[in-house]
Scaffold this motif. Structure first.
Motif, PDB file in Angstrom:
ATOM      1  N   ARG A  41     -48.780 -67.184  32.284  1.00 23.80           N
ATOM      2  CA  ARG A  41     -48.492 -68.315  32.259  1.00 23.80           C
ATOM      3  C   ARG A  41     -49.384 -68.967  33.224  1.00 23.80           C
ATOM      4  O   ARG A  41     -49.156 -70.442  32.084  1.00 23.80           O
ATOM      5  CB  ARG A  41     -46.989 -68.053  32.973  1.00 23.80           C
ATOM      6  CG  ARG A  41     -45.250 -67.302  32.297  1.00 23.80           C
ATOM      7  CD  ARG A  41     -44.327 -67.388  32.949  1.00 23.80           C
ATOM      8  NE  ARG A  41     -44.237 -67.243  34.064  1.00 23.80           N
ATOM      9  CZ  ARG A  41     -43.583 -66.030  34.554  1.00 23.80           C
ATOM     10  NH1 ARG A  41     -43.581 -64.725  33.444  1.00 23.80           N
ATOM     11  NH2 ARG A  41     -43.257 -65.540  35.468  1.00 23.80           N
ATOM     12  N   THR A  42     -49.910 -69.230  34.209  1.00 20.75           N
ATOM     13  CA  THR A  42     -50.673 -70.288  34.215  1.00 20.75           C
ATOM     14  C   THR A  42     -51.659 -70.724  33.824  1.00 20.75           C
ATOM     15  O   THR A  42     -51.855 -71.825  33.019  1.00 20.75           O
ATOM     16  CB  THR A  42     -50.336 -70.697  36.018  1.00 20.75           C
ATOM     17  OG1 THR A  42     -49.113 -70.709  36.145  1.00 20.75           O
ATOM     18  CG2 THR A  42     -51.058 -71.873  36.192  1.00 20.75           C
ATOM     19  N   PRO A  56     -50.368 -68.866  28.473  1.00 16.69           N
ATOM     20  CA  PRO A  56     -49.174 -68.987  28.669  1.00 16.69           C
ATOM     21  C   PRO A  56     -49.348 -67.474  27.193  1.00 16.69           C
ATOM     22  O   PRO A  56     -48.024 -67.201  27.446  1.00 16.69           O
ATOM     23  CB  PRO A  56     -48.472 -70.015  28.443  1.00 16.69           C
ATOM     24  CG  PRO A  56     -49.943 -70.901  28.868  1.00 16.69           C
ATOM     25  CD  PRO A  56     -51.192 -70.569  28.924  1.00 16.69           C
TER      26      PRO A  56
END
Length: 304
Positions: A9-10, A13
């Motif tokens: 997600r970092t 994403p």
């Protein structure tokens, strides 16, 4: 798995919600091996780590490939989709190619010159002195990859794992390898782990498409990068690759040095796996590997 999704997600994403098929997520008490690979949605390969030593290796690989794209554009490098140093992660596009081990038995004598040319062209491009200069200027001091075990470790530990009639021969090989490697070779940028799982091929055309796993790349001698080929490729393809490499690079390959590194790598792998209680990749015995080495030395006429 939750930690991997959080990291995705970092870093990427769009991939965080995809189907993840992990490899190598077994728990480990050794921080050196707290790393794994996963395939996301069947299209992307993710390398990630949860301890500092493997995280540093991933960061090294990311920086190296960034530099190599400019310094050696002919190298078949993975297509990088995303990369990050915190969290340490490398995401590449999955290629429609298979490890060399999956195609080597399909290579006929007629195919051999083209396969040798692809191997030689890749290694010659990597070993160009200008490539080492460019990478050193961009990244500073580089690591020096080495074989699994020293000859002293082989003499001390391998005897109980092989047949009594092989022990004197193994010691003589180690003595010979020490002589072959006594003087330093020339220094180039080496992949450091150029075995058949790390170069990927088109199974139809039998052409080299991709070289992966650059985590251990650093400074070494050209012969170090050729050391897996006698076993992975067979002697005929190995010899053809050496000839093509010499023609492309204009530099002579010292086959004795290749085989000295090959000896240390093969027997060092057998010794390490025995100590760790891990079976050999082909599920054979160290004694059988010694027989294989004997056959290769005989075919090459290297060991004297």
């Amino acid at each position: 798995m939750d930690a991997l999704r959080a990291a995705l997600r970092t870093v990427a994403p769009d991939l965080a919600g995809g189907t993840i098929v992990p490899r190598g997520l077994e728990p480990s008490d050794d921080p050196q091996w707290c790393a794994a690979t996963a395939v996301v949605d069947g299209r992307f390969v993710v390398k990630f780590a949860w301890a500092e030593p493997p995280a540093l290796r991933i960061c090294h690989q990311v920086g190296l490939m960034e530099t190599l794209r400019l310094a050696a554009p002919r190298l078949p490098l993975p297509d990088v989709v995303a990369a990050a140093r915190d969290p340490a992660m490398l995401i590449t596009r999955r290629a429609a190619a298979v490890p060399f081990f999956d195609v080597r038995h399909s290579i006929t004598p007629a195919d051999r010159p083209a396969v040798a040319a692809d191997l030689a062209a890749t290694l010659a491009a990597l070993h160009d002195p200008e490539v080492l200069q460019a990478v050193s200027e961009a990244m500073g001091p580089l690591p020096e990859p080495t074989a699994y075990a020293s000859t002293d470790a082989l003499r001390a530990g391998l005897g109980p794992l092989i047949r009594p009639d092989q022990r004197d021969r193994m010691v003589a090989w180690c003595d010979w390898a020490d002589r072959a490697l006594a003087a330093p070779g020339r220094t180039v940028l080496v992949h450091g782990d150029f075995h058949g799982d790390n170069h990927l091929w088109d199974p139809e055309s039998l052409r080299l498409r991709l070289v992966v796993d650059w985590e251990t790349a650093g400074t070494g001698e050209p012969e170090f990068d050729l050391r897996c080929l006698p076993g992975d490729c067979g002697i005929e393809l190995f010899a053809a690759t050496v000839t093509a490499y010499e023609q492309l690079s204009g530099m002579r390959v010292d086959v004795d040095r290749v085989m000295a590194w090959h000896l240390r790598t093969v027997l060092g792998d057998a010794l390490w796996r025995a100590g760790a209680g891990v079976s050999l990749p082909d599920h054979r015995t160290p004694a059988q590997w010694v027989d294989d080495l004997d056959a290769r030395f005989t075919a090459l006429g290297t060991f004297r």
